[in-house]
Write a protein that holds these residues in place. Structure first.
Motif, short mmCIF file in Angstrom:
data_model
loop_
_atom_site.label_atom_id
_atom_site.label_comp_id
_atom_site.label_asym_id
_atom_site.label_seq_id
_atom_site.Cartn_x
_atom_site.Cartn_y
_atom_site.Cartn_z
N LEU A 89 0.83 -1.20 0.00
CA LEU A 89 0.00 0.00 0.00
C LEU A 89 0.86 1.25 0.00
O LEU A 89 0.62 2.20 -0.77
CB LEU A 89 -0.92 -0.01 1.24
CG LEU A 89 -1.97 -1.12 1.30
CD1 LEU A 89 -2.71 -1.04 2.64
CD2 LEU A 89 -2.93 -1.00 0.15
N ASP A 90 1.89 1.26 0.89
CA ASP A 90 2.76 2.43 0.95
C ASP A 90 3.59 2.57 -0.32
O ASP A 90 3.80 3.67 -0.81
CB ASP A 90 3.67 2.33 2.17
CG ASP A 90 4.51 3.58 2.36
OD1 ASP A 90 3.93 4.66 2.60
OD2 ASP A 90 5.75 3.47 2.24
N LEU A 92 1.48 4.11 -3.05
CA LEU A 92 1.26 5.54 -2.85
C LEU A 92 2.51 6.34 -3.20
O LEU A 92 2.43 7.41 -3.83
CB LEU A 92 0.83 5.80 -1.41
CG LEU A 92 0.58 7.28 -1.04
CD1 LEU A 92 -0.54 7.86 -1.89
CD2 LEU A 92 0.26 7.43 0.44
N TYR A 101 -0.72 11.93 6.06
CA TYR A 101 0.13 10.90 5.47
C TYR A 101 0.99 10.23 6.53
O TYR A 101 1.12 9.01 6.57
CB TYR A 101 1.01 11.49 4.37
CG TYR A 101 2.09 10.54 3.92
CD1 TYR A 101 1.77 9.36 3.23
CD2 TYR A 101 3.42 10.78 4.23
CE1 TYR A 101 2.76 8.47 2.84
CE2 TYR A 101 4.41 9.90 3.85
CZ TYR A 101 4.08 8.73 3.15
OH TYR A 101 5.05 7.84 2.78
N ALA A 106 -1.07 7.95 8.67
CA ALA A 106 -1.40 6.71 7.94
C ALA A 106 -0.19 5.78 7.89
O ALA A 106 -0.30 4.57 8.05
CB ALA A 106 -1.89 7.04 6.53
N LYS A 107 1.01 6.40 7.71
CA LYS A 107 2.21 5.57 7.65
C LYS A 107 2.53 4.95 9.00
O LYS A 107 2.93 3.76 9.10
CB LYS A 107 3.38 6.43 7.17
CG LYS A 107 4.71 5.67 7.08
CD LYS A 107 4.61 4.54 6.04
CE LYS A 107 5.90 3.74 5.95
NZ LYS A 107 6.96 4.48 5.28
N TYR A 147 -5.14 4.76 3.09
CA TYR A 147 -4.27 4.97 1.93
C TYR A 147 -5.10 5.23 0.67
O TYR A 147 -4.67 5.99 -0.23
CB TYR A 147 -3.35 3.76 1.74
CG TYR A 147 -2.04 3.90 2.47
CD1 TYR A 147 -0.92 4.38 1.81
CD2 TYR A 147 -1.93 3.59 3.82
CE1 TYR A 147 0.29 4.52 2.48
CE2 TYR A 147 -0.73 3.73 4.50
CZ TYR A 147 0.38 4.21 3.82
OH TYR A 147 1.58 4.37 4.48
N GLU A 183 -4.70 8.42 -1.89
CA GLU A 183 -4.53 8.30 -3.33
C GLU A 183 -5.58 9.12 -4.07
O GLU A 183 -5.28 9.79 -5.08
CB GLU A 183 -4.61 6.83 -3.74
CG GLU A 183 -3.40 6.00 -3.31
CD GLU A 183 -3.51 4.55 -3.75
OE1 GLU A 183 -4.51 4.20 -4.40
OE2 GLU A 183 -2.58 3.77 -3.46
#
Length: 392
Positions: A312-313, A316, A350, A353-354, A378, A382
């Motif tokens: 996912l990361d 992105l 961001y 989320a990370k 995520y 996006e």
């Protein structure tokens, strides 16, 4: 510019030329076979009709020589090249001559090619070339390509004859000691005679003596009149005919039957329905949402949420590089700051989320609900990066 009248004119001329060319019949070339049905110069039709109209007993033989009619006095074989005379037929001819018959064999020019059995029985070989001579003719143009030979020994049907007209070609040699040359010129022999039992055999080089073109020259016709005067004369026509082709073998018939059977089966299978026609099946295609749900169910069954979190990361960061030019190898803090500056997406969102992704990935097991939470965050990022979701 082309004149239309000229085009029409030449078109009509071409059409007329084609019509004349198609309607013109080309005559068949003259046959060189010396049969009694051939009216060409090299045929024997004139001699046959002359003898019949003169009341002579002449006929044709359309069967093998093993069945010669008993009342026959003379058998004529005029250079047969269609079928070879068999050994059995040679035996019958020998019996016929020994019992008092007369055989007149006009040999083909090419020895050893058509009548091996006859030539072996008579011991024939090619002789010298006959010299040219126009003796006895009114003009040298009366018979171009022919020559005059002398009768050396006027015996049998040559009694009272002095000269014969034949082609200027090679003569013959006969290997039997009792064979006598009776006509020729110089050292070349055109006619041989051999007495056998009560009968006799006359061998002539070529069929020239009975051909339509030379029948009336010199003493040619008198030779045949003398033979016909002895009694029934038989012209062999059977050996002028070509032998029929061999019959098809059984294997070819079997192969043909198999091909027909397969073809019939194909026609029946393609042309006949085995039963009533079934209704047309309507296919219903699945929606995209069904495929998404199926993939989600498959992912839950596989339990690969932990392995999919780094993807996912990575996805992105790849999008950030393509849209904003942020390098993938840049640190999260710097990347978040540049994304906020150039993309209008909050850096704090961001980084949170990370951090959530990192904590979830560090767990021993990742529940589907945890993966769904991180994937949702995520996905929002996006969409915001693509400009499809308004940010506060």
């Amino acid at each position: 510019m082309t004149n239309p009248r000229a085009v029409v004119f030449f078109g009509v001329l071409i059409a007329l030329a084609l019509a004349v060319g198609l309607s013109t019949r080309t005559d068949a070339p003259d046959s060189p076979v010396p049969t009694v049905e051939n009216t060409a110069p090299q045929g024997a039709r004139a001699l046959y009709l002359y003898l019949r109209e003169g009341g002579r007993a002449v006929d044709t033989l359309l069967t093998p020589l093993e069945a010669i009619p008993p009342d026959t006095r003379t058998v004529v074989l005029a250079a047969p090249e269609g079928r070879p005379v068999t050994t059995e037929e040679v035996t019958e001819l020998e019996r016929f001559v020994l019992e008092g018959g007369t055989l007149v064999y006009l040999s083909p020019r090419e020895l050893g090619k058509h009548q091996a059995a006859l030539e072996g029985w008579l011991r024939l070989e090619s002789g010298l070339m006959l010299p040219a001579s126009s003796r006895g003719l009114d003009s040298t143009l009366s018979d171009v390509g022919g020559t005059t030979v002398d009768v050396w020994l006027p015996v049998g049907p040559l009694h009272g004859l002095s000269q014969l007209r034949v082609s200027q070609d090679r003569g013959l040699r006969m290997g039997h000691d009792d064979a006598v040359p009776i006509a020729g010129m110089g050292g070349a022999v055109a006619v041989w005679r051999r007495a056998m039992g009560k009968g006799e055999v006359y061998v002539l080089a070529g069929s020239d003596l009975l051909e339509n073109r030379r029948l009336e020259l010199l003493d040619n016709l008198r030779f045949w009149e003398a033979l016909a005067a002895r009694g029934p004369l038989l012209f062999d026509e059977y050996h002028h005919q070509l032998a029929p082709p061999p019959p098809f073998s059984r294997g070819i018939w079997v192969f043909t039957a198999q091909v027909l059977a397969v073809g019939l089966l194909y026609v029946v299978s393609r042309g006949t329905r085995f039963g009533a026609p079934r209704p047309l099946r309507v296919e219903r295609h699945r929606s995209a949402l069904e495929y998404v749900r199926s993939m989600g169910w498959l992912m839950r069954r596989a339990k690969v949420e932990k392995e999919l979190l780094p993807e996912l990361d990575q996805a992105l960061r790849q999008q950030m590089q393509e849209r904003l030019g942020i390098p993938v190898g840049l640190s999260d803090e710097d990347a978040a700051r540049m994304m906020e500056q150039d993309g209008g997406v909050s850096a704090t969102e961001y980084l949170e989320a990370k951090a959530d992704l990192t904590r979830t990935h560090a767990q021993p097991t990742v529940a589907p609900a945890d993966y769904a939470r991180v994937a949702r965050r995520y996905a929002h990022l996006e969409r915001a990066l693509a400009g499809r979701e308004a940010r506060a």
